[in-house]
Motif scaffolding. Structure first.
Motif, mmCIF file in Angstrom:
data_model
loop_
_atom_site.group_PDB
_atom_site.id
_atom_site.type_symbol
_atom_site.label_atom_id
_atom_site.label_comp_id
_atom_site.label_asym_id
_atom_site.label_seq_id
_atom_site.Cartn_x
_atom_site.Cartn_y
_atom_site.Cartn_z
ATOM 1 N N HIS A 77 -14.953 4.479 7.417
ATOM 2 C CA HIS A 77 -13.854 3.605 7.008
ATOM 3 C C HIS A 77 -14.363 2.295 6.407
ATOM 4 C CE1 HIS A 77 -10.311 5.732 7.731
ATOM 5 N NE2 HIS A 77 -9.995 5.339 8.958
ATOM 6 N N THR A 78 -15.540 2.296 5.813
ATOM 7 C CA THR A 78 -16.073 1.046 5.270
ATOM 8 C C THR A 78 -15.218 0.519 4.118
ATOM 9 O OG1 THR A 78 -17.571 2.344 3.870
ATOM 10 C CG2 THR A 78 -18.441 1.516 5.949
ATOM 11 N N SER A 79 -14.463 1.393 3.454
ATOM 12 C CA SER A 79 -13.612 0.930 2.354
ATOM 13 C C SER A 79 -12.472 0.047 2.852
ATOM 14 C CB SER A 79 -13.040 2.129 1.590
ATOM 15 O OG SER A 79 -12.239 2.943 2.440
ATOM 16 N N TYR A 80 -12.217 0.051 4.162
ATOM 17 C CA TYR A 80 -11.159 -0.777 4.742
ATOM 18 C C TYR A 80 -11.672 -2.145 5.181
ATOM 19 C CZ TYR A 80 -8.152 3.393 5.247
ATOM 20 O OH TYR A 80 -7.385 4.508 5.034
ATOM 21 N N ALA A 81 -12.977 -2.365 5.080
ATOM 22 C CA ALA A 81 -13.584 -3.540 5.699
ATOM 23 C C ALA A 81 -13.073 -4.862 5.137
ATOM 24 C CB ALA A 81 -15.109 -3.475 5.562
ATOM 25 N N GLY A 82 -12.561 -4.857 3.916
ATOM 26 C CA GLY A 82 -12.121 -6.102 3.308
ATOM 27 C C GLY A 82 -10.697 -6.504 3.627
ATOM 28 N N TRP A 83 -9.925 -5.656 4.291
ATOM 29 C CA TRP A 83 -8.516 -5.969 4.525
ATOM 30 C C TRP A 83 -8.353 -7.126 5.504
ATOM 31 C CZ3 TRP A 83 -4.185 -4.374 2.101
ATOM 32 C CH2 TRP A 83 -4.319 -3.318 1.199
ATOM 33 N N ARG A 84 -7.396 -8.008 5.200
ATOM 34 C CA ARG A 84 -7.139 -9.206 5.992
ATOM 35 C C ARG A 84 -5.678 -9.235 6.449
ATOM 36 N NH1 ARG A 84 -11.769 -8.710 5.755
ATOM 37 N NH2 ARG A 84 -13.356 -10.152 4.984
ATOM 38 N N LEU A 85 -5.460 -9.847 7.605
ATOM 39 C CA LEU A 85 -4.107 -9.955 8.135
ATOM 40 C C LEU A 85 -3.206 -10.801 7.248
ATOM 41 C CD1 LEU A 85 -4.438 -10.568 11.994
ATOM 42 C CD2 LEU A 85 -3.442 -8.576 10.861
ATOM 43 N N ASP A 86 -3.739 -11.959 6.813
ATOM 44 C CA ASP A 86 -2.888 -12.944 6.158
ATOM 45 C C ASP A 86 -3.747 -13.979 5.442
ATOM 46 O OD1 ASP A 86 -3.977 -14.369 8.326
ATOM 47 O OD2 ASP A 86 -2.170 -14.095 9.537
ATOM 48 N N ASP A 87 -3.086 -14.981 4.869
ATOM 49 C CA ASP A 87 -3.805 -16.042 4.165
ATOM 50 C C ASP A 87 -4.755 -16.789 5.092
ATOM 51 O OD1 ASP A 87 -2.648 -15.555 1.688
ATOM 52 O OD2 ASP A 87 -0.928 -16.840 2.104
ATOM 53 N N GLN A 88 -4.394 -16.940 6.354
ATOM 54 C CA GLN A 88 -5.274 -17.621 7.307
ATOM 55 C C GLN A 88 -6.613 -16.905 7.396
ATOM 56 O OE1 GLN A 88 -3.637 -18.289 11.246
ATOM 57 N NE2 GLN A 88 -5.675 -18.289 12.173
ATOM 58 N N ALA A 89 -6.579 -15.568 7.414
ATOM 59 C CA ALA A 89 -7.818 -14.797 7.487
ATOM 60 C C ALA A 89 -8.659 -14.998 6.233
ATOM 61 C CB ALA A 89 -7.498 -13.316 7.686
ATOM 62 N N ASP A 108 1.082 -6.185 3.834
ATOM 63 C CA ASP A 108 2.432 -6.558 3.427
ATOM 64 C C ASP A 108 3.324 -6.642 4.665
ATOM 65 O OD1 ASP A 108 3.416 -3.965 4.114
ATOM 66 O OD2 ASP A 108 2.869 -3.210 2.123
ATOM 67 N N ASP A 109 4.568 -7.054 4.471
ATOM 68 C CA ASP A 109 5.453 -7.304 5.611
ATOM 69 C C ASP A 109 5.720 -6.043 6.423
ATOM 70 O OD1 ASP A 109 5.582 -9.949 4.936
ATOM 71 O OD2 ASP A 109 7.495 -9.790 3.861
ATOM 72 N N HIS A 110 5.662 -4.870 5.778
ATOM 73 C CA HIS A 110 5.908 -3.617 6.494
ATOM 74 C C HIS A 110 4.795 -3.303 7.486
ATOM 75 C CE1 HIS A 110 9.324 -2.654 3.969
ATOM 76 N NE2 HIS A 110 8.592 -2.860 2.893
ATOM 77 N N GLN A 111 3.671 -3.993 7.359
ATOM 78 C CA GLN A 111 2.535 -3.752 8.254
ATOM 79 C C GLN A 111 2.431 -4.783 9.372
ATOM 80 O OE1 GLN A 111 -0.013 -3.460 4.649
ATOM 81 N NE2 GLN A 111 -0.957 -1.711 5.679
ATOM 82 N N HIS A 112 3.466 -5.592 9.543
ATOM 83 C CA HIS A 112 3.610 -6.496 10.683
ATOM 84 C C HIS A 112 2.473 -7.508 10.840
ATOM 85 C CE1 HIS A 112 6.812 -3.741 11.865
ATOM 86 N NE2 HIS A 112 5.931 -2.738 11.831
ATOM 87 N N PRO A 113 2.051 -8.173 9.762
ATOM 88 C CA PRO A 113 0.936 -9.124 9.912
ATOM 89 C C PRO A 113 1.250 -10.285 10.852
ATOM 90 C CG PRO A 113 1.981 -9.365 7.758
ATOM 91 C CD PRO A 113 2.547 -8.113 8.373
ATOM 92 N N ALA A 114 2.489 -10.793 10.831
ATOM 93 C CA ALA A 114 2.830 -11.934 11.686
ATOM 94 C C ALA A 114 2.793 -11.542 13.164
ATOM 95 C CB ALA A 114 4.205 -12.479 11.314
ATOM 96 N N MET A 115 3.296 -10.347 13.475
ATOM 97 C CA MET A 115 3.281 -9.893 14.863
ATOM 98 C C MET A 115 1.848 -9.673 15.348
ATOM 99 S SD MET A 115 6.459 -9.682 15.874
ATOM 100 C CE MET A 115 6.522 -8.517 17.223
#
Length: 278
Positions: A77-89, A108-115
């Motif tokens: 799953h190294t292709s996923y390594a760059g994904w971030r929760l939000d702007d803070q990350a 995106d919002d459907h992936q519940h980043p704030a929660m």
């Protein structure tokens, strides 16, 4: 009488006395994983270089980052390594990761980043009330991406985090099934002691009752983590009732207790080309 609500303990720090031994053990594991991937002709995420003048905290972050990368390498799953929760990350790690169209890899919002951010912040502060996160939804709905983004943020928050698919864990804990350079006992210890474990694809491709081995290994892993007050984030395509049918009602009840449940409802993001008639 309802069970008492447990608060998380703040993540432990690695002291100077055990640092050298911890660094050596983790580097040995990482080297074994990298060698295995090279032998199989797979992409390798290289370990970060050592910094002899680094502080204990910096060494700890390096160790955690390497262990996290290694778990993604093993999961392919190294292709996923760059994904971030939000702007803070992104602000915490300004490395310019871009997706193939140039977009920033933010949930995106459907992936519940704030929660997920709120749950992680409470975990890092030692004030969380929800022991587990359960992300469930259809195939391709973005669960794994969101959980790996959570893992990326957890490592930056100073939490030892590992990712593993349920099926891989069961295969690795069988006699002679562990990855090269590891034993089944080491596999168990690495996952039941992680500050945060992401156990993805729970009950994946398990339609009937699981074998006694699968039930016992899965229950032992989560029981050990729960006894230590350690949280687990689960990803699954199936419902509570399905998990209960496959792994037992006791197991489903244990992970559902005090859990933050997030439903992923987006259509298949892989947008597969379909064939035949439905």
């Amino acid at each position: 009488m309802s069970a008492p609500t447990l608060a998380f303990a703040a993540p432990a720090k690695v002291d100077g006395e055990g640092l050298a031994r911890h660094v050596a053990a983790v580097r040995k594991l990482i080297a074994a994983g990298v060698a295995e991937q090279r032998d199989r002709g797979r992409p390798v995420v290289e370990a970060a270089p050592e910094h002899e003048t680094a502080t204990v905290d910096e060494h700890q972050r390096l160790i955690f980052a390497q262990a996290w990368r290694n778990s993604l390498v093993r999961a392919r799953h190294t292709s996923y390594a760059g994904w971030r929760l939000d702007d803070q990350a992104l602000q915490e790690d300004p490395t310019d990761f871009r997706l193939p169209g140039g977009d920033l890899p933010l949930l995106d919002d459907h992936q519940h980043p704030a929660m997920l951010r709120g749950w992680l912040d409470r975990l890092a502060a030692g004030t969380g009330k929800k022991r587990h996160v359960i992300g469930w939804g259809g195939v391709g709905s973005g669960k794994s991406t969101a959980l790996i983004a959570l893992g990326n943020a957890a490592v930056r928050a100073g939490i030892m985090t590992r990712y593993v698919r349920h099926g891989d864990y069961l295969r690795w804990t069988r006699p002679d099934g562990a990855p090269p350079g590891m034993t089944a006992l080491q596999v168990r210890e690495f996952h039941d002691r992680a500050g945060l474990l992401i156990l993805d694809e729970l009950c994946g491709e398990m339609d009937g009752q699981a074998t006694e081995f699968a039930r016992r290994e899965t229950a032992d892993l989560i029981d050990a983590r729960s006894a230590s007050g350690l949280p687990t984030a689960f990803g699954t395509n199936v419902t509570f009732d399905h998990v209960a049918a496959v792994l037992g009602s006791r197991f489903a009840s244990r992970i559902g207790q005090n859990a933050l449940v997030l439903e992923f409802q987006a259509p298949d993001r892989r947008a597969p080309v379909r064939w035949g008639r439905s």
